[in-house]
Design an enzyme around this catalytic site. Sequence first.
Site, PDB file in Angstrom:
ATOM      1  N   GLY A  50       0.862  -1.176   0.000  1.00 32.26           N
ATOM      2  CA  GLY A  50       0.000   0.000   0.000  1.00 32.26           C
ATOM      3  C   GLY A  50       0.894   1.220   0.000  1.00 32.26           C
ATOM      4  NE  ARG A  92       5.710  -3.420  -4.538  1.00 29.84           N
ATOM      5  CZ  ARG A  92       4.390  -3.454  -4.356  1.00 29.84           C
ATOM      6  NH1 ARG A  92       3.874  -3.158  -3.165  1.00 29.84           N
ATOM      7  NH2 ARG A  92       3.580  -3.740  -5.361  1.00 29.84           N
ATOM      8  CG  ASP A 240       0.148   2.085  -5.934  1.00 31.94           C
ATOM      9  OD1 ASP A 240      -0.973   1.695  -6.326  1.00 31.94           O
ATOM     10  OD2 ASP A 240       0.733   1.612  -4.936  1.00 31.94           O
ATOM     11  CG  ASN A 250      -4.854   1.842  -7.696  1.00 35.46           C
ATOM     12  OD1 ASN A 250      -4.196   2.070  -6.691  1.00 35.46           O
ATOM     13  ND2 ASN A 250      -5.989   1.164  -7.669  1.00 35.46           N
TER      14      ASN A 250
HETATM   15  C1  LIG Z   1      -3.603   3.278  -0.152  1.00 32.34           C
HETATM   16  S1  LIG Z   1      -2.539   2.876  -1.433  1.00 32.34           S
HETATM   17  C2  LIG Z   1      -3.065   1.308  -1.858  1.00 32.34           C
HETATM   18  C3  LIG Z   1      -2.611   0.928  -3.226  1.00 32.34           C
HETATM   19  O1  LIG Z   1      -1.414   0.142  -3.156  1.00 32.34           O
HETATM   20  C4  LIG Z   1      -1.715  -1.128  -3.723  1.00 32.34           C
HETATM   21  O2  LIG Z   1      -0.643  -1.729  -4.372  1.00 32.34           O
HETATM   22  P1  LIG Z   1       0.177  -2.908  -3.603  1.00 32.34           P
HETATM   23  O3  LIG Z   1      -0.831  -3.793  -2.935  1.00 32.34           O
HETATM   24  O4  LIG Z   1       0.921  -3.578  -4.744  1.00 32.34           O
HETATM   25  O5  LIG Z   1       1.090  -2.201  -2.651  1.00 32.34           O
HETATM   26  C5  LIG Z   1      -2.836  -0.851  -4.673  1.00 32.34           C
HETATM   27  O6  LIG Z   1      -2.385  -0.270  -5.871  1.00 32.34           O
HETATM   28  C6  LIG Z   1      -3.668   0.079  -3.863  1.00 32.34           C
HETATM   29  O7  LIG Z   1      -4.604   0.847  -4.540  1.00 32.34           O
END
Ligand SMILES: CSC[C@H]1O[C@H](OP(=O)(O)O)[C@H](O)[C@@H]1O
Length: 348
Positions: A50, A92, A240, A250
């Site tokens: 996140g 990342r 993101d 995203n």
């Molecule tokens: C509140 S930001 C959440 C955002 O991050 C997620 O990606 P990941 O699970 O790969 O870190 C996803 O894009 C969410 O919308």
Amino acid sequence: MEHTFLQSVTFKEGTLYILDQTKLPTITEFLEITEIEDAWDAIKQLKVRGAPAIGIAAAYGLLLGLKNAPEENFDSFYGVLKENLTYLETSRPTAVNLFWALKRMDERAKLEREKPVAEIKAALEEEAHLIRQEDEEVCRSIGEHALTLFHDGMTVLTHCNAGGIATAKYGTALAPIYLAKEKGWDIKVYADETRPLLQGARLTTWELMQAGIDVTLITDSMAAMVMHKGLIQAVIVGCDRVAANGDVANKIGTYGVALLAKAHNIPFYVAAPTPTVDLDTKTGHDIPIEERGMEEITEGLGKQTAPEGVKVFNPAFDVTPHELITAIITEKGIIKGNYQEELPKLFI
Ligand SMILES: CSC[C@H]1O[C@H](OP(=O)(O)O)[C@H](O)[C@@H]1O
């Protein structure tokens, strides 16, 4: 009454505590991390994930890399700091919050350069705690602004997990859902499972059920049908990275949901903390999209689901063009189009 949120990233007495999100929903387990390499791995493996939570974890992870840094003078200390910053930045590539948080830590170190190194280290721990605290306040404010677009009794669809565990608290896309419950509203949620890593199925449903919020899990392929049946009054997702023109990176699949929302005349909202807005990235074409291993797709359900040797493409994110976004909801207010002109005002 406010929901009691599980804090996914905390730091105390030299230890970084991370809720291992790869173990959810069946196991709630916290990692106790004392080495920067383990912080890097937790980010890389989405044990913490996140965008805001990644930034917070990186800021705390940097502290771990500095605990044995030389204290004779600023320059030798700062050399170690820059090495650790660069290392964490390789974990990342897409969520700009990682780079934003590390840059903020870098700037705080330079601001304090005249002080004894021991005091600089203390100042950096203070800065990391500030980043976490501010994110909590930002997320609540996003929720409050988003609520002006929602109403009691509606149903929203969300993709991936932009909830409390993806942030310091409340989440971004899920913040209005939690605040709505505090107000006594009944907002129902449809959660896309979000293949391949199932952040929706594993995390969003888990979070919302913990809070007693009505959530229905659907596969990604069902989003069109539930919209066509008139079950969804709005879509809200996290992000993101927001480019200067309002294009949004995203979780993979978001672009498709935005197209579906457009086709069904359903508003498509992006919840975006200001630190996720990156004016240095001009358009969505310039956002680095992380590609991850094939096993997330061919073995992600705990068994082999594709032939050995199959070619796999596994981008972890996609880009939704700004034309498909009804509004970008920030902690400073709601931007409804004209993003190229309006986004820079967030930084005034
Ligand atoms: C509140 S930001 C959440 C955002 O991050 C997620 O990606 P990941 O699970 O790969 O870190 C996803 O894009 C969410 O919308």
